[in-house]
Design an enzyme around this catalytic site. Structure first.
Site, short mmCIF file in Angstrom:
data_model
loop_
_atom_site.label_atom_id
_atom_site.label_comp_id
_atom_site.label_asym_id
_atom_site.label_seq_id
_atom_site.Cartn_x
_atom_site.Cartn_y
_atom_site.Cartn_z
CG ASN A 58 -0.20 20.46 -59.51
OD1 ASN A 58 -1.46 20.19 -59.28
ND2 ASN A 58 0.54 21.38 -58.65
CG ASN A 85 -7.98 8.42 -56.96
OD1 ASN A 85 -9.07 8.04 -56.45
ND2 ASN A 85 -6.91 8.73 -56.35
CB SER A 137 -17.86 11.71 -52.75
OG SER A 137 -18.30 11.84 -51.43
CE1 TYR A 150 -13.63 15.63 -51.58
CE2 TYR A 150 -15.71 14.64 -50.88
CZ TYR A 150 -14.51 14.45 -51.17
OH TYR A 150 -14.22 13.30 -51.54
CB ALA A 151 -20.66 18.97 -51.28
CE LYS A 154 -14.19 14.20 -54.83
NZ LYS A 154 -13.38 13.92 -55.82
CB ILE A 185 -13.53 4.37 -48.54
CG1 ILE A 185 -14.65 4.18 -49.48
CG2 ILE A 185 -12.59 3.15 -48.88
CD1 ILE A 185 -15.59 2.90 -49.76
#
Length: 244
Positions: A58, A85, A137, A150-151, A154, A185
Site C-alpha cells: 500500500n 503507477n 494524465s 484526480y486533476a 495528476k 487508454i
C-alpha cells in the site's frame, strides 16, 4: 534495454501497470518488483516471468515502503528504476464530491508518489544513477469536469517531478525524474464504459482511436532506459494528439 536493472512498479496488478511489469520483464530487467494491494492478481506474473517478484504494498503505508526498500537494497545493493503507477479515481462534480473522496485520491495519487520517491531516491542518489517515472494524465495538464481531486493530484505530480529533477541534479547524481501523461487508454475500467462514451473518446482523439496499455508501457520503458539518459524533469504526453 533494461539489462541488470532492478525495477519497482507500483499498481502492477492490472491495466497499464501490469503491462509495464511485463514489458520490463521481457526487456531483460534483472528483477521487476510488481507492487500492488491485490497480491493474488500478480501471482501469475511470477509464474510467467522468472525475473518478476510480486509484493503486496500500500503506497500509503510508509513503514511497509521502508521495509521493501531496505530489503531490495540488502539483496541488490541498488534500485535503478521506480515507476509510480498506483492510482485511483473517485469522480464527482465539485458540489457533490465528498471530503473522503478528495482525501482518498490525494493520499494515494499524490502522497503515495511522495512516499515512494522519498524512500527510493536516497538509494539511487547513493549509487549515483536512477530513473523515476510517475504516471500523470492529460487531466493533470488540462483539467476535466468532475475530476477536481484526480486533476489536482495528476497536476501535482508533474510539479513535484520538476522539483525533484532539479533537486537530484544539485546533489550531483544522474538520477532522472520524469512523468508520462496518458490520454484515453483501453483498460479494464474503460472497456466497461458505454459504447457512445467510447466513441466520444475516440472522436476527440486526432489519431481516431484509444491508446493501448502497451503504448504507455513503451514510453515508460524509454524513460527508464539509458537511451533517455539526458531527459529529466519532462512530461511525455502519450495521447494520440488529444491535447496539442
Amino acid at each position: 534495454m533494461l539489462a541488470n536493472k532492478v525495477c519497482i512498479v507500483t499498481g502492477g496488478a492490472q491495466g497499464i501497470g501490469r503491462c509495464i511489469v511485463e514489458t520490463f520483464a521481457k526487456q531483460g530487467a534483472l528483477k521487476v518488483y510488481a507492487c500492488d494491494m491485490n497480491h493474488e492478481a500478480m501471482v501469475d506474473l511470477e509464474t510467467q516471468y522468472s525475473n518478476v517478484c510480486a509484493k503486496q504494498l500500500n503506497v500509503c503505508d510508509r513503514d511497509a515502503i521502508k521495509m521493501l526498500v531496505a530489503e531490495l537494497k540488502e539483496v541488490h545493493g541498488n534500485i535503478d528504476v521506480l515507476v509510480n503507477n498506483a492510482g485511483i479515481t473517485r469522480d464527482n462534480l465539485l458540489d457533490r464530491m465528498s471530503e473522503d473522496d478528495w482525501d482518498m485520491v490525494v493520499n494515494v495519487n499524490l502522497k503515495g508518489v511522495f512516499n515512494m520517491t522519498q524512500a527510493v531516491s536516497p538509494v539511487m542518489i547513493e549509487s549515483g544513477v536512477g530513473s523515476i517515472i510517475t504516471m500523470s494524465s492529460v487531466v493533470g495538464t488540462d483539467g476535466n469536469v468532475g475530476q477536481s481531486n484526480y486533476a489536482a493530484t495528476k497536476g501535482g505530480v508533474i510539479t513535484m517531478t520538476k522539483g525533484w529533477a532539479k533537486e537530484f541534479a544539485r546533489k550531483g547524481a544522474q538520477v532522472r525524474a520524469n512523468c508520462v501523461a496518458p490520454g484515453f487508454i483501453e483498460t479494464p475500467m474503460t472497456i466497461e464504459l458505454p459504447e457512445k462514451v467510447l466513441d466520444y473518446m475516440k472522436g476527440k482523439t486526432p489519431l481516431g482511436r484509444m491508446g493501448k496499455p502497451q503504448d504507455i508501457a513503451d514510453g515508460v520503458l524509454f524513460l527508464a532506459s539509458d537511451q533517455a539518459s539526458f531527459i529529466t524533469g519532462q512530461t511525455l504526453k502519450i495521447d494520440g494528439g488529444l491535447v496539442i
